[in-house]
Design an enzyme around this catalytic site. Structure first.
Site, PDB file in Angstrom:
ATOM      1  N   ASP A  32       0.856  -1.184   0.000  1.00 39.97           N
ATOM      2  CA  ASP A  32       0.000   0.000   0.000  1.00 39.97           C
ATOM      3  C   ASP A  32       0.896   1.239   0.000  1.00 39.97           C
ATOM      4  OD1 ASP A  32      -3.223   0.560   1.060  1.00 39.97           O
ATOM      5  OD2 ASP A  32      -1.776   2.206   1.025  1.00 39.97           O
ATOM      6  N   LEU A  34       0.044   4.114   1.034  1.00 40.29           N
ATOM      7  CA  LEU A  34      -0.340   4.996   2.150  1.00 40.29           C
ATOM      8  C   LEU A  34      -0.560   6.423   1.654  1.00 40.29           C
ATOM      9  CD1 LEU A  34       1.775   3.661   5.172  1.00 40.29           C
ATOM     10  CD2 LEU A  34      -0.576   3.104   4.532  1.00 40.29           C
ATOM     11  N   GLU A  83      -7.194   5.125  -6.460  1.00 39.96           N
ATOM     12  CA  GLU A  83      -7.823   6.365  -6.014  1.00 39.96           C
ATOM     13  C   GLU A  83      -9.310   6.115  -6.152  1.00 39.96           C
ATOM     14  OE1 GLU A  83      -6.608   9.081  -4.699  1.00 39.96           O
ATOM     15  OE2 GLU A  83      -4.518   8.462  -4.845  1.00 39.96           O
ATOM     16  N   THR A 133     -15.755  -1.611  -9.702  1.00 39.05           N
ATOM     17  CA  THR A 133     -16.934  -0.892  -9.211  1.00 39.05           C
ATOM     18  C   THR A 133     -18.098  -0.966 -10.186  1.00 39.05           C
ATOM     19  OG1 THR A 133     -17.719   1.343  -8.727  1.00 39.05           O
ATOM     20  CG2 THR A 133     -15.857   1.193 -10.199  1.00 39.05           C
ATOM     21  N   ASP A 134     -19.294  -0.784  -9.660  1.00 31.29           N
ATOM     22  CA  ASP A 134     -20.467  -0.711 -10.546  1.00 31.29           C
ATOM     23  C   ASP A 134     -20.493   0.586 -11.346  1.00 31.29           C
ATOM     24  OD1 ASP A 134     -21.136   1.055  -8.469  1.00 31.29           O
ATOM     25  OD2 ASP A 134     -23.051   0.102  -7.983  1.00 31.29           O
ATOM     26  N   GLU A 135     -19.686   1.581 -10.932  1.00 31.40           N
ATOM     27  CA  GLU A 135     -19.748   2.887 -11.602  1.00 31.40           C
ATOM     28  C   GLU A 135     -19.278   2.826 -13.051  1.00 31.40           C
ATOM     29  OE1 GLU A 135     -18.549   6.352  -9.496  1.00 31.40           O
ATOM     30  OE2 GLU A 135     -19.288   5.597  -7.594  1.00 31.40           O
ATOM     31  N   TYR A 159     -13.039   9.185 -12.246  1.00 32.22           N
ATOM     32  CA  TYR A 159     -12.831   7.971 -11.434  1.00 32.22           C
ATOM     33  C   TYR A 159     -13.354   6.742 -12.168  1.00 32.22           C
ATOM     34  CZ  TYR A 159     -14.030   4.313  -8.088  1.00 32.22           C
ATOM     35  OH  TYR A 159     -14.180   3.096  -7.477  1.00 32.22           O
ATOM     36  N   LYS A 163     -11.363   3.449 -13.686  1.00 31.12           N
ATOM     37  CA  LYS A 163     -11.625   2.059 -13.273  1.00 31.12           C
ATOM     38  C   LYS A 163     -12.034   1.222 -14.488  1.00 31.12           C
ATOM     39  CE  LYS A 163     -11.611   0.426  -9.680  1.00 31.12           C
ATOM     40  NZ  LYS A 163     -10.537  -0.218  -8.866  1.00 31.12           N
ATOM     41  N   GLY A 293     -21.940  16.153 -13.229  1.00 37.82           N
ATOM     42  CA  GLY A 293     -22.074  14.853 -13.907  1.00 37.82           C
ATOM     43  C   GLY A 293     -22.579  13.742 -12.989  1.00 37.82           C
TER      44      GLY A 293
END
Ligand code: NAD
Ligand code: DAU
Length: 354
Positions: A32, A34, A83, A133-135, A159, A163, A293
């Site tokens: 990670d 961090l 992110e 993600t579902d986005e 974002y 993804k 948006g």
């Protein structure tokens, strides 16, 4: 046996690592960077646990990733690192491109090289699981059916676009190089250790601090909410039994408008920690300028993971949100610790215009 987890100091990653080591003796190497969202205190319970090897570093650092793969020979890599906050991606997309796309690419390259060099039996058992993600599917109208795994990709924010790009790279590494990949696309998580820039923890923290509860636009945007421990169990299920190259949607069958979520948090706080003046926390709700948006509705059709792999969420929203609010009330030090100077700067910038 060992697994390599990336982003395991963030919200979902740290819940995953804690749950994994509670249920299994298989070591975890936790890589990670961090960033502001990564917090080693999330992993404090593992401080003296030799099964947890924490390494601070970037998934885009090819040399470091190659060295970790060589040293630990994991039988799986699970990529949580990203992110993850939509509002931050609107104010500054570059980090999202860098980690979510370029970082995932470098990680895939190193995993491909490692996988290519292990023996046939280890190759057959190896998995690269990408947490998404579902986005990536975009926004639904009120009567549209929920997202299935074959829904077209229509990302709307920097974002979700980043993804989506990472999902495509993962898919391509399977199709082109035969890398044994799995991808999960999950809805909105909530639960312990959630950084208070996201809706639910922000509301819990602001309410107690006597601050406004900022609801974007009309508050009627819909999300599907899943308790984080259920997301972690779904990932373990997909890792164990998912078909190579497949994607699995994960959701809680729990669509709720944002305003309902905020009301629920307020009502629980009214019950568990009433305001001194006897007023409801609902009086702190403030309608603010909408997110640019802003996706109107997400909904997950989680039948594939249920029918193929037998996974279902264990928590209802009512049980999960009560546990979550109680967790924040029980952990004021964790909240104080994450509300560093950088956190305060973010909140000041994000909510300045509203
Ligand atoms: P988070 O922002 O809480 O944590 C992300 C973690 O990744 C942090 O610990 C951070 O330090 C680390 N990280 C960031 N850049 C890195 C890099 N270049 N190299 C190594 N580590 C890096 O995010 P989260 O909410 O825990 O989400 C985890 C994953 O799950 C993300 O991929 C996200 O897209 C996905 N996801 C999140 C949700 C949700 O509701 N939170 C839902 C579905 C999918
Ligand atoms: O759907 C999965 C996604 O859920 C993940 O991929 C993301 O990493 C995660 O951050 C989350 O994205 P959202 O944008 O849906 O989550 P967020 O908590 O930021 O916002 C939830 C909803 O609440 C959204 O409609 C915006 C709204 N909102 C959010 C904040 C922070 C508000 O009304 N006020 C706020 O202050």
């Amino acid at each position: 046996m060992t697994i390599l987890v990336t982003g395991g100091a963030g919200f979902i990653g740290s819940n995953f690592v804690l749950d994994w080591l509670a249920a299994s003796d298989e070591d975890v190497v936790n890589l990670d960077k961090l960033t502001y969202a990564g917090n080693v205190h999330n992993l404090a319970d593992l401080a003296s646990d030799p099964r947890h090897i924490f390494v601070q570093g970037d998934i885009g650092d090819a040399g470091l990733v190659a060295a970790l793969l060589k040293a630990h020979s994991p039988r799986a890599v699970l990529n949580f690192a990203a992110e993850s906050h939509v509002d931050r991606s609107i104010l500054g997309p570059l980090e999202f491109i860098q980690t979510n796309i370029v970082g995932t690419f470098h990680l895939l390259e190193q995993v491909r090289a490692y996988w290519g060099g292990i023996d046939a039996q280890a190759q057959a058992g190896f998995r690269f699981l990408h947490v998404s993600t579902d986005e990536v599917y975009g926004s639904l109208a009120s009567r549209d059916p929920a997202f299935t795994e074959t829904h077209r990709y229509e990302p709307n924010s920097p974002y979700s676009a980043s993804k989506a790009a990472s999902d495509h790279l993962v898919r391509a590494y399977h199709h082109t190089y035969g890398l044994p990949v799995l991808t999960t696309n999950c809805s909105n998580n909530y639960g312990p250790l959630h950084f208070p820039e996201k809706l639910i923890p922000l509301m819990i923290v602001n309410a107690q601090a006597g601050k406004p509860l900022p609801v974007y636009g009309d508050g009627q945007q819909i999300r599907d909410w899943l308790y984080v421990k259920d997301h972690c169990s779904a990932i373990r299920t997909v890792l164990q039994g998912g078909r190579l190259g497949e994607t699995y949607n994960i959701g809680g069958w729990n669509e709720k408008p944002n305003l309902h979520i905020v009301h629920t948090v307020c009502d629980l706080l009214d019950e568990l920690k009433p305001r001194a003046d006897g007023q409801s926390y609902r009086s702190q709700i403030a309608y603010v300028t909408d997110r640019p948006g802003h996706d109107r509705r997400y909904a997950i059709d989680a039948r594939k993971i249920e029918q193929e792999l037998g996974w279902k969420p264990a928590e209802t929203f009512e049980t999960g949100i009560r546990k979550t609010v109680q967790w924040y009330l029980d952990h004021p030090q964790w909240v104080a610790q994450v509300q560093s100077g950088a956190y305060r700067e973010w909140v000041a910038t994000q909510y300045a215009q509203t």
